[in-house]
Motif scaffolding. Structure first.
Motif, PDB file in Angstrom:
ATOM      1  N   LEU A   3      32.076  31.477  43.104  1.00  0.00           N
ATOM      2  CA  LEU A   3      33.251  31.381  43.973  1.00  0.00           C
ATOM      3  C   LEU A   3      34.506  31.061  43.172  1.00  0.00           C
ATOM      4  O   LEU A   3      35.551  31.685  43.380  1.00  0.00           O
ATOM      5  CB  LEU A   3      33.025  30.311  45.047  1.00  0.00           C
ATOM      6  N   LYS A   4      34.419  30.122  42.253  1.00  0.00           N
ATOM      7  CA  LYS A   4      35.613  29.720  41.506  1.00  0.00           C
ATOM      8  C   LYS A   4      36.205  30.903  40.739  1.00  0.00           C
ATOM      9  O   LYS A   4      37.422  31.055  40.675  1.00  0.00           O
ATOM     10  CB  LYS A   4      35.315  28.549  40.574  1.00  0.00           C
ATOM     11  N   HIS A   5      35.359  31.765  40.201  1.00  0.00           N
ATOM     12  CA  HIS A   5      35.850  32.931  39.471  1.00  0.00           C
ATOM     13  C   HIS A   5      36.435  33.973  40.417  1.00  0.00           C
ATOM     14  O   HIS A   5      37.475  34.569  40.137  1.00  0.00           O
ATOM     15  CB  HIS A   5      34.734  33.555  38.636  1.00  0.00           C
ATOM     16  N   ARG A   6      35.733  34.186  41.544  1.00  0.00           N
ATOM     17  CA  ARG A   6      36.218  35.176  42.509  1.00  0.00           C
ATOM     18  C   ARG A   6      37.566  34.770  43.083  1.00  0.00           C
ATOM     19  O   ARG A   6      38.466  35.587  43.233  1.00  0.00           O
ATOM     20  CB  ARG A   6      35.208  35.356  43.646  1.00  0.00           C
ATOM     21  N   LEU A   7      37.704  33.498  43.410  1.00  0.00           N
ATOM     22  CA  LEU A   7      38.956  33.030  43.994  1.00  0.00           C
ATOM     23  C   LEU A   7      40.110  33.235  43.017  1.00  0.00           C
ATOM     24  O   LEU A   7      41.161  33.761  43.385  1.00  0.00           O
ATOM     25  CB  LEU A   7      38.848  31.566  44.403  1.00  0.00           C
ATOM     26  N   LYS A   8      39.907  32.857  41.787  1.00  0.00           N
ATOM     27  CA  LYS A   8      40.967  33.024  40.790  1.00  0.00           C
ATOM     28  C   LYS A   8      41.270  34.507  40.565  1.00  0.00           C
ATOM     29  O   LYS A   8      42.431  34.908  40.466  1.00  0.00           O
ATOM     30  CB  LYS A   8      40.578  32.358  39.476  1.00  0.00           C
ATOM     31  N   GLN A   9      40.232  35.336  40.512  1.00  0.00           N
ATOM     32  CA  GLN A   9      40.419  36.771  40.335  1.00  0.00           C
ATOM     33  C   GLN A   9      41.245  37.354  41.481  1.00  0.00           C
ATOM     34  O   GLN A   9      42.210  38.095  41.250  1.00  0.00           O
ATOM     35  CB  GLN A   9      39.055  37.470  40.269  1.00  0.00           C
ATOM     36  N   ASP A  59      30.072  37.269  51.453  1.00  0.00           N
ATOM     37  CA  ASP A  59      29.117  37.587  50.390  1.00  0.00           C
ATOM     38  C   ASP A  59      29.840  37.903  49.085  1.00  0.00           C
ATOM     39  O   ASP A  59      29.425  37.470  48.016  1.00  0.00           O
ATOM     40  CB  ASP A  59      28.223  38.765  50.780  1.00  0.00           C
ATOM     41  N   TYR A  60      30.919  38.656  49.190  1.00  0.00           N
ATOM     42  CA  TYR A  60      31.698  38.968  47.977  1.00  0.00           C
ATOM     43  C   TYR A  60      32.319  37.691  47.414  1.00  0.00           C
ATOM     44  O   TYR A  60      32.241  37.426  46.214  1.00  0.00           O
ATOM     45  CB  TYR A  60      32.794  39.987  48.287  1.00  0.00           C
ATOM     46  N   LEU A  61      32.930  36.922  48.274  1.00  0.00           N
ATOM     47  CA  LEU A  61      33.598  35.693  47.848  1.00  0.00           C
ATOM     48  C   LEU A  61      32.621  34.742  47.156  1.00  0.00           C
ATOM     49  O   LEU A  61      32.968  34.099  46.160  1.00  0.00           O
ATOM     50  CB  LEU A  61      34.242  35.015  49.061  1.00  0.00           C
ATOM     51  N   LEU A  62      31.400  34.684  47.652  1.00  0.00           N
ATOM     52  CA  LEU A  62      30.393  33.782  47.098  1.00  0.00           C
ATOM     53  C   LEU A  62      29.612  34.401  45.941  1.00  0.00           C
ATOM     54  O   LEU A  62      28.717  33.773  45.391  1.00  0.00           O
ATOM     55  CB  LEU A  62      29.435  33.328  48.203  1.00  0.00           C
ATOM     56  N   GLY A  63      29.957  35.636  45.578  1.00  0.00           N
ATOM     57  CA  GLY A  63      29.325  36.257  44.416  1.00  0.00           C
ATOM     58  C   GLY A  63      27.977  36.898  44.672  1.00  0.00           C
ATOM     59  O   GLY A  63      27.260  37.229  43.731  1.00  0.00           O
ATOM     60  N   ARG A  68      33.365  44.541  48.180  1.00  0.00           N
ATOM     61  CA  ARG A  68      34.351  43.597  48.702  1.00  0.00           C
ATOM     62  C   ARG A  68      34.325  43.402  50.205  1.00  0.00           C
ATOM     63  O   ARG A  68      34.507  42.302  50.689  1.00  0.00           O
ATOM     64  CB  ARG A  68      35.758  44.016  48.274  1.00  0.00           C
ATOM     65  N   ASN A  69      34.173  44.483  50.963  1.00  0.00           N
ATOM     66  CA  ASN A  69      34.244  44.329  52.418  1.00  0.00           C
ATOM     67  C   ASN A  69      33.534  45.463  53.127  1.00  0.00           C
ATOM     68  O   ASN A  69      33.008  46.376  52.490  1.00  0.00           O
ATOM     69  CB  ASN A  69      35.698  44.210  52.885  1.00  0.00           C
ATOM     70  N   GLU A  90      29.757  46.644  37.456  1.00  0.00           N
ATOM     71  CA  GLU A  90      31.060  46.236  36.932  1.00  0.00           C
ATOM     72  C   GLU A  90      32.077  46.358  38.059  1.00  0.00           C
ATOM     73  O   GLU A  90      32.378  47.468  38.499  1.00  0.00           O
ATOM     74  CB  GLU A  90      31.487  47.126  35.765  1.00  0.00           C
ATOM     75  N   PRO A  91      32.626  45.251  38.541  1.00  0.00           N
ATOM     76  CA  PRO A  91      33.562  45.310  39.664  1.00  0.00           C
ATOM     77  C   PRO A  91      34.757  46.232  39.415  1.00  0.00           C
ATOM     78  O   PRO A  91      35.219  46.902  40.328  1.00  0.00           O
ATOM     79  CB  PRO A  91      34.019  43.860  39.826  1.00  0.00           C
ATOM     80  N   GLU A  92      35.227  46.313  38.166  1.00  0.00           N
ATOM     81  CA  GLU A  92      36.367  47.183  37.875  1.00  0.00           C
ATOM     82  C   GLU A  92      36.005  48.640  38.140  1.00  0.00           C
ATOM     83  O   GLU A  92      36.807  49.409  38.662  1.00  0.00           O
ATOM     84  CB  GLU A  92      36.833  47.023  36.421  1.00  0.00           C
ATOM     85  N   ASN A  93      34.777  49.025  37.771  1.00  0.00           N
ATOM     86  CA  ASN A  93      34.334  50.396  38.017  1.00  0.00           C
ATOM     87  C   ASN A  93      34.241  50.679  39.503  1.00  0.00           C
ATOM     88  O   ASN A  93      34.607  51.749  39.964  1.00  0.00           O
ATOM     89  CB  ASN A  93      32.968  50.645  37.376  1.00  0.00           C
ATOM     90  N   LEU A  94      33.731  49.710  40.260  1.00  0.00           N
ATOM     91  CA  LEU A  94      33.610  49.883  41.697  1.00  0.00           C
ATOM     92  C   LEU A  94      34.990  50.012  42.333  1.00  0.00           C
ATOM     93  O   LEU A  94      35.202  50.853  43.209  1.00  0.00           O
ATOM     94  CB  LEU A  94      32.840  48.723  42.318  1.00  0.00           C
TER      95      LEU A  94
END
Length: 126
Positions: A3-9, A59-63, A68-69, A90-94
């Protein structure tokens, strides 16, 4: 991803400061900072507010997923699972895939043709 990484991202993608995000969520900048360093965990209501603000699933927020949605899931339902699995590692690819699918649908390009191109690229990966 935690979560901490997703929130900052998500915050940095929107080019928001911790104060700006805190203002939107009615939280202090210190609280946002604590969430991002993992010192505190948001309560259920705050998680929902964050999820709604960034238009992402819990689910996305919690990793638990890279999708994403539900809108993302809707676009991906037409693609073979091999493609989704390979690209979602890889999230960037998605994200790039989602942009391509959005543009293709907007311009009435057949997804089947796009799938053939993507499959050929994936099959070429050793």
């Amino acid at each position: 991803m935690l979560l901490k990484h997703r929130l900052k991202q998500l915050r940095t993608e929107k080019k928001l400061t911790q104060k700006e995000l805190g203002d939107h969520l009615e939280l202090t900048p210190a609280t946002i900072s604590f969430y991002e360093i993992g010192r505190r965990t948001p309560d259920y209501e705050t998680l929902i507010n964050i999820s709604n603000y960034f238009d992402v699933s819990l689910d996305y927020l919690l990793g638990k997923t890279h999708i994403r949605n539900s809108q993302t899931a809707k676009y991906l339902k037409d693609l073979p699972s091999k493609i989704v699995n390979e690209l979602s590692s890889e999230p960037e690819n998605l994200n790039k895939l989602m942009q391509t699918i959005y543009v293709a649908k907007k311009n009435n390009i057949q997804i089947k043709g796009l799938v053939k191109v993507i499959e050929s690229v994936i099959n070429a990966i050793p």
